[in-house]
Design an enzyme around this catalytic site. Structure first.
Site, mmCIF file in Angstrom:
data_model
loop_
_atom_site.group_PDB
_atom_site.id
_atom_site.type_symbol
_atom_site.label_atom_id
_atom_site.label_comp_id
_atom_site.label_asym_id
_atom_site.label_seq_id
_atom_site.Cartn_x
_atom_site.Cartn_y
_atom_site.Cartn_z
ATOM 1 N N GLY A 11 81.162 31.746 62.493
ATOM 2 C CA GLY A 11 80.119 32.586 61.920
ATOM 3 C C GLY A 11 79.599 31.881 60.678
ATOM 4 O O GLY A 11 80.153 30.871 60.273
ATOM 5 N N CYS A 12 78.527 32.371 60.066
ATOM 6 C CA CYS A 12 77.931 31.561 59.014
ATOM 7 C C CYS A 12 76.910 32.307 58.165
ATOM 8 O O CYS A 12 76.460 33.388 58.486
ATOM 9 C CB CYS A 12 77.160 30.393 59.600
ATOM 10 N N GLY A 13 76.526 31.614 57.073
ATOM 11 C CA GLY A 13 75.366 32.013 56.293
ATOM 12 C C GLY A 13 74.437 30.823 56.178
ATOM 13 O O GLY A 13 74.904 29.682 56.160
ATOM 14 N N ARG A 40 80.175 34.757 53.582
ATOM 15 C CA ARG A 40 79.799 34.431 54.966
ATOM 16 C C ARG A 40 80.462 33.136 55.420
ATOM 17 O O ARG A 40 80.277 32.707 56.562
ATOM 18 C CB ARG A 40 78.277 34.318 55.109
ATOM 19 N N HIS A 183 73.965 25.573 54.595
ATOM 20 C CA HIS A 183 74.792 26.326 55.544
ATOM 21 C C HIS A 183 76.211 26.463 55.036
ATOM 22 O O HIS A 183 76.794 25.500 54.537
ATOM 23 C CB HIS A 183 74.790 25.541 56.861
#
Lengths: 363, 503
Positions: A11-13, A40, A183
């Site tokens: 998952g990520c930001g 995140r 990211h």
């Protein structure tokens, strides 16, 4: 075609900034925005891509390569020497960051394919195609070497650490670019490998991506039919190669490529005017295996612009905002407001509808 | 004539207390098991095939059909079928025939494959709330597309798309000829195909005039007997299929005896009444791949390049190379029939011992076409033992574009897979031409059941897609990453391109 792979899940930001007038800004903007979304990520990967950072070498391919050991460097450089004119090579400028104790050996090279290449069977390839071939070859054949950036006048910087740590390690405040993407990562099944962080790049494409592509299996097999070697086993790699195939090789425009990756539903297509319906139906028939199904938000950067878009039912967040000539995109509105407190317009792009931003002088 | 020493398989029994002598069993049995003995029903149990028609139509539930306990002595090597067939062959000198797909316990790979589902890292999708797409197009796809921009800025397709068959769901009905099944059975399938937005296939028996109204949902077949083939026929449907082989009897021709060729079938097949309808083993103008190419293009010429041409083959050992040749010869669709596929009539020995399972065949063909960079040139239809929507999902994940359903469609009409289709006595009116039997099969009634089945399977397929977190069938197609094998050896996993569960 090897089916025994372990796919990467995370998952990520993400954050993207583009100055449409080409004005270059420091990497600290992207870093500050990203750092607001530390929850995140989990410190197992962060990265940045920037365009316009190497104006003095703008006609050369800037290779950023990470090595696990010096032997890999020797092998790689031997290959590069035979096939490329190497204008400059140097260790990547880095700073010591207390929390980053172990990191790969990172070098950068400003190079250009020789007219007379050692690999004679590839003599007729154009420069871009040859560079793609080189990247695939090094990444899949030279153990311990990984090219993580290969475009002109742009570069990717990434590794294992929190966003602020990676930014400090690569001294990003010293770079100025007109597009930045950034990211932070929350992998659930991979140990920290520097190459596994985003952005993922090929030539001057760069991708940062939040999501898991549930159609990875067929996307991968589809790309393999066209000679792509998927060595990283990340969803992000798939996105980059799909763009490369459709835009660079098949000549589709960016918007059309986005239409393939997040295709409109048949129900909508059936109601379109005849010509458009025919075009969309053909796109879905022909590029069905390139449909990226599953949750994602993606920022796709290239030398002339930035594209942000979601999956076809918007299962991951993406916000966009504008102020003056600058367009911001991020996983959360707060990350945008952190660096642009009063944007003129803020909106949530709809499912599957890309936000396409181009530089003013790109036409 | 002495009594056969082949032991009957089943014992039909009537409870004399419950029986009200209504004689419905006598009327219903197509095999003449029952006859009237003056005061009670007489039973010739040798003729019973356990199709259960009598059981269902007995108003008093007086009938039971049991497996005969008097079978031969238990022997793991000399099984019942071996001994029985030897006795039958000793009595007749013939080749024992059978119908339906092989019932031998070969491994069924579908039962060793499990499908993935989403948890946390990617969300599953609720098909009751979100759109879920099953639409499938069969036919040759160009590798890439070219567009022009219209004055409105919208895309205009420049590339000419080859003809496609549009399916609202990735199912088609398998070829079953008029002759092998009754006209009512064929009509049932045609009505269902039209309602469902999918297609049926005439099989090799020509196209009866009563099927013409359903022509936009019909694939017409050209087989070695060339029955009923003329330019009108070729242009009647949405596609033309060249039948090279059938999974249940690869390399074997067909023989519909003259006594089964009444006027109506003779007209449809365009042969004289009462003559044997012989389908030679090979097509007599195809002795090589280049011959196939000529026929493919002859058919494309005859249909003015407006219809996809499909080539149907049995899954045999070298199926990948054969399929690749077929695609290179110009076919738009490759129809692969696994060895468990059904048949109206085949020698037992051929059905049970020739060919390979469809699971291996799909995997091998899909891999080969991808390795050669021609997977887009043709669609793959998988057939031969698709028993449920799960089998269909697994076949599609292995690489098929659509699956063909034969046996399952017949089961909706009453078929119990008794395997006696070749006798022409089907009590359910399916694989028979006897008017008193075919009249039982009302197409209106049974089409609804068939439609129900395909709707049910489509719903199940959507649930599977939703659990997988995808909302279009093309994201499952060839996505072997979403399958895991259980109890399969590493070489089989390798052939299927599937990881073992736990990896």
């Amino acid at each position: 075609m090897n089916h025994n792979f372990q796919k990467d899940i995370s998952g990520c930001g993400l954050v993207g900034i583009i100055n449409r007038d080409g004005k270059r800004i420091s990497g600290s903007f992207a870093c500050n925005s990203l750092c607001l979304m530390n929850d995140r990520g989990n410190g197992l990967g962060a990265g940045y891509a920037a365009y316009g950072i190497y104006p003095e070498y703008k006609d050369l391919y800037a290779f950023h390569i990470m090595y696990d050991e010096l032997g890999a460097k020797t092998d790689t450089e031997e290959y590069l020497k035979k096939n490329y004119h190497i204008e400059k090579k140097e260790p990547m400028p880095t700073a010591s960051v207390p929390t980053i104790k172990i990191h790969p050996i990172i070098w950068r090279y400003f190079i250009k394919p020789l007219p007379e290449k050692a690999e004679r069977e590839l003599a007729n390839l154009g420069d871009d195609d040859f560079v793609v071939h080189t990247v695939m070859k090094i990444n899949s054949e030279i153990d311990g070497a990984y090219v993580f950036s290969s475009g002109k006048n742009m570069g990717a910087f990434k590794g294992v650490g929190m966003p602020i740590e990676i930014a400090r390690f690569f001294r990003l405040e010293e770079y100025e670019g007109y597009i930045w993407t950034a990211h932070t990562r929350f992998p659930t099944n991979t140990p920290g490998w520097w190459g596994g962080a985003h952005p993922f790049t090929l030539l001057d494409w760069s991708i940062v991506h939040n999501g898991e592509i549930s159609s990875y299996g067929i996307n991968k097999r589809y790309l393999e039919m066209y000679g792509y070697k998927l060595t990283l086993l990340t969803d992000t790699e798939v996105v980059a190669y799909l763009f490369d195939l459709m835009v660079r090789k098949h000549g589709l425009d960016t918007a059309t490529a986005c239409t393939v990756l997040a295709a409109p539903f048949w129900k909508r297509i059936d109601d379109m005017p005849e010509d458009e319906k025919e075009a969309m139906t053909a796109l879905r028939m022909v590029y069905g295996s390139a449909l990226m199904n599953g949750p994602f938000s993606i920022l796709f950067g290239h030398s002339k612009g930035l594209v942000g878009f979601n999956d076809r039912i918007k299962l991951r967040p993406l916000m966009a905002a504008t102020k003056g000539k600058t367009v911001y995109m991020a996983s959360e509105e707060s990350a945008i407001r952190e660096i642009c407190p009063s944007p003129e317009k803020v909106w949530a792009p709809r499912a599957g509808e890309p936000v396409i931003v181009e530089l003013e002088d790109s036409r | 004539m002495f009594k056969s020493l082949a032991v009957p398989e089943f014992l039909a029994k009537i409870d004399p207390v419950k029986c009200i002598r209504c004689k419905r069993c006598i009327q219903n049995c197509g095999w003449s098991v029952y006859s009237w003995g003056g005061d009670k029903v007489l039973i010739d149990t040798f003729k019973c095939v356990k199709c259960l028609r009598c059981y269902h139509y007995c108003p008093e539930e007086a009938i039971t059909i049991e497996d005969n306990p008097v079978i031969y002595r238990n022997n793991a090597n000399w099984g019942y079928n071996h001994i029985r067939n030897i006795k039958r062959q000793a009595e007749t000198g013939g080749i024992p025939l059978t119908g339906m797909g092989s019932d031998l316990p070969y491994p069924i790979l579908f039962d060793h494959l499990l499908i993935d589902a989403c948890q946390v890292t990617n969300p599953s999708i609720d098909p009751l709330r979100e759109p879920m797409e099953l639409r499938t197009y069969l036919g040759k796809k160009p590798a890439r597309l070219e567009f022009d921009k219209g004055p409105d800025g919208k895309l205009r397709l420049k590339t000419k798309m080859p003809p496609q068959i549009k399916l609202e769901m990735p199912f088609i009905f398998a070829p079953m000829s008029y002759g092998s099944i009754s006209l009512n059975a064929q009509k049932t399938i045609a009505m269902a195909a039209k309602e469902l937005g999918i297609v049926m296939n005439t099989g090799e028996g020509g196209l009866h005039e009563e099927i013409y109204p359903y022509r936009s949902n019909v694939i017409v077949q050209v087989a070695s007997g060339r029955f009923g083939v003329n330019p009108d026929y070729l242009n009647a449907g949405v596609a033309v299929e060249i039948k090279i082989g059938q999974g249940a009897k690869p390399g074997i021709g067909g023989h519909l005896p003259g006594e089964k060729i009444p006027l109506d079938i003779a007209k449809t097949r365009m042969i004289p009444v009462g003559t044997d309808a012989l389908s030679p083993a090979p097509q007599h103008d195809i002795y090589s791949i280049e011959d196939l190419r000529q026929l493919i293009y002859a058919l494309k010429e005859a249909t003015n390049y407006t219809k996809p041409v499909s080539v149907k083959i049995a899954a045999v050992h070298n199926v990948a190379a054969i399929a690749s040749g077929i695609v290179r010869a110009g076919a738009d669709i490759v129809y692969i029939d696994g060895f468990r596929g059904g048949t109206g009539a085949a020698p037992v020995i051929i059905r049970d011992h020739l060919g390979i399972p469809i699971e291996h065949a799909i995997a091998a063909v899909d891999d080969r076409l991808r390795q050669e960079g021609i997977r887009n040139e043709a669609s793959i239809i998988a057939a031969g033992g698709i028993r449920s929507s799960a089998d269909a999902a697994k076949a599609i994940a292995l690489g098929a574009d659509a699956v063909a359903l034969g046996t399952s469609a017949l089961i909706t009409m009453g078929c119990t897979v008794c395997g006696k289709c070749y006798t022409g006595n089907c009590s359910w009116g399916i694989t028979t031409q006897r008017p008193e039997l075919t009249v039982r099969l009302d197409p209106e009634v049974y089409a609804e059941r068939l439609i129900n089945l395909i709707h049910a399977w489509s719903h199940e397929l959507k649930e599977i897609l939703g659990a997988l977190g995808v909302n279009a069938i093309e994201s499952l197609r060839g996505s072997r990453e979403r399958l895991r094998g259980v109890g399969l050896d590493s070489q089989t996993l390798d052939i299927l391109g599937v990881k073992p569960a736990g990896r």
